[in-house]
Design a protein around this motif. Structure first.
Motif, PDB file in Angstrom:
ATOM      1  N   ASP A 121      27.897  88.283  47.500  1.00  0.00           N
ATOM      2  CA  ASP A 121      27.263  87.741  48.100  1.00  0.00           C
ATOM      3  C   ASP A 121      26.127  88.148  48.171  1.00  0.00           C
ATOM      4  O   ASP A 121      26.103  89.414  48.287  1.00  0.00           O
ATOM      5  CB  ASP A 121      28.278  88.003  49.645  1.00  0.00           C
ATOM      6  CG  ASP A 121      29.028  86.552  49.588  1.00  0.00           C
ATOM      7  OD1 ASP A 121      29.207  85.540  49.553  1.00  0.00           O
ATOM      8  OD2 ASP A 121      30.210  86.887  50.272  1.00  0.00           O
ATOM      9  N   THR A 122      24.568  88.214  48.069  1.00  0.00           N
ATOM     10  CA  THR A 122      23.368  88.806  48.333  1.00  0.00           C
ATOM     11  C   THR A 122      23.332  88.506  49.941  1.00  0.00           C
ATOM     12  O   THR A 122      24.054  88.845  50.224  1.00  0.00           O
ATOM     13  CB  THR A 122      22.812  87.668  47.483  1.00  0.00           C
ATOM     14  OG1 THR A 122      22.163  86.504  48.677  1.00  0.00           O
ATOM     15  CG2 THR A 122      22.329  86.845  46.292  1.00  0.00           C
ATOM     16  N   ARG A 123      22.321  89.545  49.885  1.00  0.00           N
ATOM     17  CA  ARG A 123      21.601  90.561  51.046  1.00  0.00           C
ATOM     18  C   ARG A 123      21.445  89.096  52.382  1.00  0.00           C
ATOM     19  O   ARG A 123      20.924  89.202  53.055  1.00  0.00           O
ATOM     20  CB  ARG A 123      20.645  91.182  50.846  1.00  0.00           C
ATOM     21  CG  ARG A 123      20.743  92.061  49.826  1.00  0.00           C
ATOM     22  CD  ARG A 123      19.094  92.920  49.439  1.00  0.00           C
ATOM     23  NE  ARG A 123      18.563  92.097  48.770  1.00  0.00           N
ATOM     24  CZ  ARG A 123      17.151  92.292  48.255  1.00  0.00           C
ATOM     25  NH1 ARG A 123      16.738  93.505  48.208  1.00  0.00           N
ATOM     26  NH2 ARG A 123      16.649  91.614  47.506  1.00  0.00           N
ATOM     27  N   ALA A 124      20.439  88.209  51.224  1.00  0.00           N
ATOM     28  CA  ALA A 124      20.311  87.149  51.986  1.00  0.00           C
ATOM     29  C   ALA A 124      21.459  86.424  52.636  1.00  0.00           C
ATOM     30  O   ALA A 124      21.218  85.091  54.006  1.00  0.00           O
ATOM     31  CB  ALA A 124      18.901  86.463  51.319  1.00  0.00           C
ATOM     32  N   GLY A 125      22.919  86.116  52.269  1.00  0.00           N
ATOM     33  CA  GLY A 125      23.739  84.904  52.428  1.00  0.00           C
ATOM     34  C   GLY A 125      23.759  83.933  51.333  1.00  0.00           C
ATOM     35  O   GLY A 125      25.296  83.968  52.237  1.00  0.00           O
ATOM     36  N   GLU A 126      23.114  84.181  50.875  1.00  0.00           N
ATOM     37  CA  GLU A 126      24.060  83.443  49.682  1.00  0.00           C
ATOM     38  C   GLU A 126      25.092  83.858  48.401  1.00  0.00           C
ATOM     39  O   GLU A 126      25.052  84.883  49.099  1.00  0.00           O
ATOM     40  CB  GLU A 126      22.289  83.136  48.876  1.00  0.00           C
ATOM     41  CG  GLU A 126      20.878  82.882  49.647  1.00  0.00           C
ATOM     42  CD  GLU A 126      19.654  82.741  48.981  1.00  0.00           C
ATOM     43  OE1 GLU A 126      19.089  81.697  48.554  1.00  0.00           O
ATOM     44  OE2 GLU A 126      19.501  83.820  48.834  1.00  0.00           O
ATOM     45  N   ARG A 127      25.671  82.843  48.245  1.00  0.00           N
ATOM     46  CA  ARG A 127      26.495  82.725  47.452  1.00  0.00           C
ATOM     47  C   ARG A 127      25.918  82.665  46.357  1.00  0.00           C
ATOM     48  O   ARG A 127      25.533  80.912  46.097  1.00  0.00           O
ATOM     49  CB  ARG A 127      27.879  82.618  47.895  1.00  0.00           C
ATOM     50  CG  ARG A 127      28.876  82.426  47.154  1.00  0.00           C
ATOM     51  CD  ARG A 127      30.466  81.799  47.746  1.00  0.00           C
ATOM     52  NE  ARG A 127      30.708  83.182  49.040  1.00  0.00           N
ATOM     53  CZ  ARG A 127      31.478  83.997  49.523  1.00  0.00           C
ATOM     54  NH1 ARG A 127      32.459  82.547  49.347  1.00  0.00           N
ATOM     55  NH2 ARG A 127      31.738  84.691  50.315  1.00  0.00           N
ATOM     56  N   ALA A 128      26.467  83.522  44.974  1.00  0.00           N
ATOM     57  CA  ALA A 128      26.642  82.805  43.706  1.00  0.00           C
ATOM     58  C   ALA A 128      28.250  83.558  43.117  1.00  0.00           C
ATOM     59  O   ALA A 128      29.073  84.000  43.147  1.00  0.00           O
ATOM     60  CB  ALA A 128      25.631  83.941  43.201  1.00  0.00           C
ATOM     61  N   VAL A 129      28.269  82.074  42.563  1.00  0.00           N
ATOM     62  CA  VAL A 129      29.909  82.484  41.173  1.00  0.00           C
ATOM     63  C   VAL A 129      28.778  82.949  39.923  1.00  0.00           C
ATOM     64  O   VAL A 129      28.650  82.046  39.263  1.00  0.00           O
ATOM     65  CB  VAL A 129      30.481  81.840  41.602  1.00  0.00           C
ATOM     66  CG1 VAL A 129      31.764  81.570  41.120  1.00  0.00           C
ATOM     67  CG2 VAL A 129      31.145  81.113  42.827  1.00  0.00           C
ATOM     68  N   VAL A 130      29.636  83.501  38.928  1.00  0.00           N
ATOM     69  CA  VAL A 130      28.862  84.200  38.251  1.00  0.00           C
ATOM     70  C   VAL A 130      30.157  84.395  37.161  1.00  0.00           C
ATOM     71  O   VAL A 130      31.436  84.960  37.203  1.00  0.00           O
ATOM     72  CB  VAL A 130      28.649  85.642  37.963  1.00  0.00           C
ATOM     73  CG1 VAL A 130      28.231  85.879  36.262  1.00  0.00           C
ATOM     74  CG2 VAL A 130      27.355  85.179  39.109  1.00  0.00           C
ATOM     75  N   ALA A 131      30.046  83.568  36.008  1.00  0.00           N
ATOM     76  CA  ALA A 131      31.748  83.271  34.922  1.00  0.00           C
ATOM     77  C   ALA A 131      30.905  84.176  33.858  1.00  0.00           C
ATOM     78  O   ALA A 131      29.956  84.288  32.986  1.00  0.00           O
ATOM     79  CB  ALA A 131      31.585  82.105  34.836  1.00  0.00           C
TER      80      ALA A 131
END
Length: 386
Positions: A121-131
């Motif tokens: 979860d980034t500072r701006a509240g966005e979500r990334a899923v990293v494989a």
């Protein structure tokens, strides 16, 4: 979401006995500057942090300092090991230490729930899923398939199929409301060499097709090939390349990092950003006079000089005296000594040592009267003039 993609730092690289770490410090500092200036949310380092599996304390200190600086201001950082790295060092030492600082490190292949897939979860509240999949040798690919996929893995199974299966497992957690990323250190079919990669781990069955990555991937951040390039596939795919030219085969490469923007609803947009701090590499070809003249235009570049004239005593020293940045001097192949037989056998009976030495020089196309004179002088000294 804004992502900085970099790879193939090779900290500790030595080129023709010339250490590069004095350049690598400013280069990595510039990567930190780019992360700050671009205000990225996530940094991905796609392998080959180090040049060797036994990095020096100076090399490790520089990498550690850089990764911590990238983590500043709440940026997320994902790092994986490449084929040059000591994967156990990265996994067993760097992962727990840097993990305390919130840096996600993957040194060896891991199941999704053990760190192979990271939800951020980034500072701006966005979500990334990293494989994240580190470099897989053939041997490790077999073991990884057995451990991660619970597959007995016949040894004749294709390497690319194993990688595809592992990537598919790591990407199973991709969601519709996240930015889905794959990062790995591998050779993709269609990729162009940068010039300094280890060929044995670039070919010989190590290539995987671009459709290894599922269509649900917003961006695939790759390391291993040292040239910046984008590759067509089911999703946006790119190699960032190395942020400085590592060998003379890479002198024309762009030194960049990639700034990538993506949302859950859009494909990634990729923008290369120049990286400063590394000294250029240049190859000069010609006679001694020609390369000296050309060298005056190369600034502080490290040089490889290829001479288009026959060898003579002290020729390389003359080049280095006039062009102090020269790291390598070669004789062009057309002017090198011939070692193959000419088919003519000359008798040694009744011929003096100086005549025989002159034949030796002639056979190797070495035209330098000083060598004959030096030989005659040494012969005279050793025989007492007899």
């Amino acid at each position: 979401m804004k992502i900085l993609h970099t790879a193939d730092w090779h900290v500790g690289k030595v080129l023709k006995n010339q250490p590069r770490i004095d350049e690598q410090g400013p280069v990595l500092a510039d990567l930190v500057r780019i992360a700050t200036d671009e205000d990225v949310d996530l940094v991905v380092v796609a392998g080959d942090l180090f040049e060797t599996a036994a990095p020096t304390p100076a090399a490790q200190a520089l990498v550690m300092k850089t990764l911590m600086a990238m983590r500043a201001d709440g940026r997320q950082v994902v790092v994986l090991a490449g084929n040059h790295d000591n994967q156990r060092l990265v996994q067993d030492v760097y992962r727990p230490v840097l993990g305390e600082l919130g840096i996600h490190v993957v040194g060896t292949p891991q199941r999704p729930d053990r760190g192979g897939t990271v939800t951020i979860d980034t500072r701006a509240g966005e979500r990334a899923v990293v494989a994240a999949l580190p470099f897989l040798s053939h041997r490790v690919a077999v073991r990884a398939a057995e451990v991660l996929l619970h597959d007995p893995s016949q040894h004749n199974q294709d390497y690319a199929n194993r990688v595809r299966a592992i990537v598919g497992m790591l990407c199973a957690g991709f969601t519709a409301d996240s930015v889905n990323l794959v990062t790995t250190h591998a050779t993709l079919l269609g990729g162009r060499w940068g010039g300094g990669e280890r060929a044995v781990q670039t070919l010989l069955g190590y290539e995987v097709p671009p459709d290894t990555f599922p269509t649900s991937t917003h961006y695939a951040a790759l390391g291993h090939l040292h040239r910046y390039q984008e590759i067509a596939g089911p999703c946006p795919i790119a190699y960032s390349g190395s942020p400085l030219a590592l060998d003379f085969g890479e002198e024309a490469n762009q030194a960049v990092a990639l700034v990538v923007q993506a949302t859950p609803d859009t494909r990634a947009a990729i923008r290369p950003v120049p990286v400063r701090g590394g000294r250029p590499l240049a190859t000069l070809r010609g006679t001694l006079d020609e390369v000296v003249a050309a060298g005056e235009e190369t600034g502080d570049a490290f040089l490889r000089v290829i001479l288009t004239q026959k060898a003579s005593a002290g020729l390389a020293d003359q080049v280095r005296e006039k062009l102090p940045n020269t790291l390598e001097v070669q004789i062009d192949e057309r002017f090198r000594a011939r070692t193959e037989s000419t088919g003519v056998v000359r008798t040694r009976i009744g011929r003096s040592p100086t005549d025989l030495f002159a034949d030796f020089l002639a056979e190797r196309e070495i035209e330098d009267p000083r060598l004959g004179a030096m030989f005659a002088e040494l012969l005279d000294d050793s025989t007492g003039g007899r």
